[in-house]
Scaffold this active site. Structure first.
Site, PDB file in Angstrom:
ATOM      1  N   TYR A  63       0.887  -1.075   0.377  1.00 53.05           N
ATOM      2  CA  TYR A  63       0.022  -0.020  -0.244  1.00 53.05           C
ATOM      3  C   TYR A  63       0.652   1.226   0.265  1.00 53.05           C
ATOM      4  O   TYR A  63       0.311   2.333  -0.721  1.00 53.05           O
ATOM      5  CB  TYR A  63      -0.549  -0.179   1.255  1.00 53.05           C
ATOM      6  CG  TYR A  63      -1.989   1.225   1.236  1.00 53.05           C
ATOM      7  CD1 TYR A  63      -3.310   1.627   0.651  1.00 53.05           C
ATOM      8  CD2 TYR A  63      -1.694   2.052   2.069  1.00 53.05           C
ATOM      9  CE1 TYR A  63      -3.742   2.464  -0.045  1.00 53.05           C
ATOM     10  CE2 TYR A  63      -2.789   3.217   2.004  1.00 53.05           C
ATOM     11  CZ  TYR A  63      -3.340   2.970   1.212  1.00 53.05           C
ATOM     12  OH  TYR A  63      -4.408   4.218   1.196  1.00 53.05           O
TER      13      TYR A  63
HETATM   14  N1  LIG Z   1      -9.832   5.944   4.086  1.00 49.95           N
HETATM   15  C1  LIG Z   1      -8.782   5.272   4.473  1.00 49.95           C
HETATM   16  O1  LIG Z   1      -7.793   5.984   5.695  1.00 49.95           O
HETATM   17  C2  LIG Z   1      -7.433   6.415   3.741  1.00 49.95           C
HETATM   18  C3  LIG Z   1      -6.782   6.853   4.414  1.00 49.95           C
HETATM   19  C4  LIG Z   1      -5.324   7.350   3.157  1.00 49.95           C
HETATM   20  C5  LIG Z   1      -5.767   6.952   1.470  1.00 49.95           C
HETATM   21  N2  LIG Z   1      -6.808   6.645   1.604  1.00 49.95           N
HETATM   22  C6  LIG Z   1      -7.684   6.399  -0.096  1.00 49.95           C
HETATM   23  O2  LIG Z   1      -8.515   6.524  -0.601  1.00 49.95           O
HETATM   24  C7  LIG Z   1      -9.094   6.549  -1.682  1.00 49.95           C
HETATM   25  C8  LIG Z   1     -10.781   6.418  -1.166  1.00 49.95           C
HETATM   26  O3  LIG Z   1     -10.419   5.346  -0.388  1.00 49.95           O
HETATM   27  P1  LIG Z   1     -11.885   4.943   0.823  1.00 49.95           P
HETATM   28  O4  LIG Z   1     -11.530   4.786   2.514  1.00 49.95           O
HETATM   29  O5  LIG Z   1     -13.084   5.844   0.501  1.00 49.95           O
HETATM   30  O6  LIG Z   1     -12.373   3.659   0.701  1.00 49.95           O
HETATM   31  P2  LIG Z   1     -13.258   2.447   0.187  1.00 49.95           P
HETATM   32  O7  LIG Z   1     -13.347   0.912   0.561  1.00 49.95           O
HETATM   33  O8  LIG Z   1     -14.456   2.693   1.511  1.00 49.95           O
HETATM   34  O9  LIG Z   1     -13.835   2.979  -1.258  1.00 49.95           O
HETATM   35  C9  LIG Z   1     -13.219   2.482  -2.542  1.00 49.95           C
HETATM   36  C10 LIG Z   1     -14.157   1.810  -3.610  1.00 49.95           C
HETATM   37  O10 LIG Z   1     -12.972   2.121  -4.470  1.00 49.95           O
HETATM   38  C11 LIG Z   1     -13.961   0.725  -5.457  1.00 49.95           C
HETATM   39  N3  LIG Z   1     -12.466   0.029  -6.166  1.00 49.95           N
HETATM   40  C12 LIG Z   1     -11.695  -1.064  -5.273  1.00 49.95           C
HETATM   41  N4  LIG Z   1     -10.814  -1.821  -5.955  1.00 49.95           N
HETATM   42  C13 LIG Z   1     -11.199  -1.209  -7.793  1.00 49.95           C
HETATM   43  C14 LIG Z   1     -11.437  -1.044  -9.059  1.00 49.95           C
HETATM   44  N5  LIG Z   1      -9.841  -2.296  -8.951  1.00 49.95           N
HETATM   45  N6  LIG Z   1     -11.822  -0.885  -9.545  1.00 49.95           N
HETATM   46  C15 LIG Z   1     -12.919   0.380  -9.339  1.00 49.95           C
HETATM   47  N7  LIG Z   1     -13.191   0.157  -8.405  1.00 49.95           N
HETATM   48  C16 LIG Z   1     -12.634  -0.269  -7.199  1.00 49.95           C
HETATM   49  C17 LIG Z   1     -14.080   0.022  -4.203  1.00 49.95           C
HETATM   50  O11 LIG Z   1     -15.479  -0.811  -4.525  1.00 49.95           O
HETATM   51  C18 LIG Z   1     -14.966   1.009  -2.891  1.00 49.95           C
HETATM   52  O12 LIG Z   1     -16.307   1.191  -3.380  1.00 49.95           O
HETATM   53  C19 LIG Z   1      -8.122   4.624  -1.698  1.00 49.95           C
HETATM   54  O13 LIG Z   1      -7.704   5.448  -3.021  1.00 49.95           O
HETATM   55  C20 LIG Z   1      -7.819   4.695  -0.577  1.00 49.95           C
HETATM   56  O14 LIG Z   1      -6.324   4.111  -0.634  1.00 49.95           O
HETATM   57  C21 LIG Z   1      -8.100   6.406   2.308  1.00 49.95           C
END
Ligand SMILES: NC(=O)c1ccc[n+]([C@@H]2O[C@H](COP(=O)([O-])OP(=O)(O)OC[C@H]3O[C@@H](n4cnc5c(N)ncnc54)[C@H](O)[C@@H]3O)[C@@H](O)[C@H]2O)c1
Length: 247
Positions: A154
């Site tokens: 990650y």
């Molecule tokens: N929530 C956190 O703590 C956090 C912190 C830093 C960065 N992020 C980043 O923010 C972004 C969103 O995360 P989130 O917390 O909303 O996660 P989440 O799991 O709530 O949402 C992610 C979405 O991406 C979709 N997804 C996953 N793989 C996919 C693919 N191959 N093609 C298309 N869609 C796909 C999933 O179905 C889901 O709806 C991500 O890139 C994550 O790495 C999240």
């Protein structure tokens, strides 16, 4: 901020079915943008699009170039143009030290988070170049700056998203196309289901604010980066880490 700031504009939000992506889709839609929700979870994407209203939902696996290319064509058919891309689709994967990290899982995380970012940007930039306008925000992570232990795939994939964004931002700097990324600290979404509780506790312990990031806080910064008013800043990395990373 003008409450119809995005009137007449269109936006693709990958991972827009839930979490940070859904909050961004809601924020842009509220200010007038038409939204295409691209997500692996078709049912949830359709549900989100229905709640927004006047939005398109497409099932897309961003790790597959063919999927992305065809979704881009369908989006252009439906919306006519693409002004904004917010690439939020991503996965965390499980937590383990490098010497035990499953080889296939490492490759999958890079395929979605990094190759997927390349695919989506590649498809959309081809169109944005023809209209000489665009706003792109890739969602990286503070893990890409700091390197979280037991999350090597990650952290590496998100460091890749940061480098990719800097490179593309410079490539397009001669046009009115801004390419930036944000580096959030932990926000409570379904992505937590993939992580060990000890890892979630570790991430929280590192945030000087002493709490998780709220989704609307992330959406607000991302919305500004997507606005017409952001006509100068590009290739930038915007911190959303509550004081953890001060660079
Ligand atoms: N929530 C956190 O703590 C956090 C912190 C830093 C960065 N992020 C980043 O923010 C972004 C969103 O995360 P989130 O917390 O909303 O996660 P989440 O799991 O709530 O949402 C992610 C979405 O991406 C979709 N997804 C996953 N793989 C996919 C693919 N191959 N093609 C298309 N869609 C796909 C999933 O179905 C889901 O709806 C991500 O890139 C994550 O790495 C999240």
């Amino acid at each position: 901020m003008n409450d119809q700031q995005f009137q007449g504009m269109t936006a693709i939000v990958t991972g827009g079915a839930q979490g940070i992506g859904e909050a961004v889709a809601r924020r842009l839609h509220k200010a007038g943008a038409r939204i295409a929700v691209w997500d692996l979870d078709q049912e949830l994407a359709e549900n989100t699009a229905k709640i927004l209203g006047n939005a398109v939902a497409l099932k897309v696996d961003i790790s597959r170039w063919d999927d992305v290319e065809s979704a881009c064509a369908k989006t252009l058919d439906a919306l006519g143009r693409i002004d904004i891309l917010v690439n939020s689709a991503g996965i965390a994967g499980s937590n383990a030290p490098v010497n035990e990290y499953p080889v296939d899982e490492f490759a999958k995380i890079v395929a979605v988070n990094l190759n997927g970012t390349f695919h989506v940007n590649r498809a959309v930039v081809a169109h944005m170049r023809t209209q000489a306008f665009g706003r792109i925000v890739n969602i990286a992570s503070v893990a890409g700056k700091e390197g979280n232990p037991n999350a090597s795939a990650y952290s590496a994939s998100k460091a890749g998203v940061i480098g990719f964004t800097k490179s593309l931002g410079k490539e397009l700097a001669g046009l009115d196309i801004a390419v930036n990324c944000v580096t959030p600290a932990a926000a409570r979404t379904r992505i937590f289901d993939q992580m060990a509780q000890t890892h979630i506790d570790y991430m929280l312990s590192k945030i000087p604010r002493g709490r998780f990031l709220e989704l609307d806080e992330a959406a607000e910064m991302i919305a500004w980066l997507c606005s017409r008013e952001n006509s100068f800043t590009t290739a930038g990395v915007f911190d959303l880490s509550g004081g953890r990373a001060t660079y």
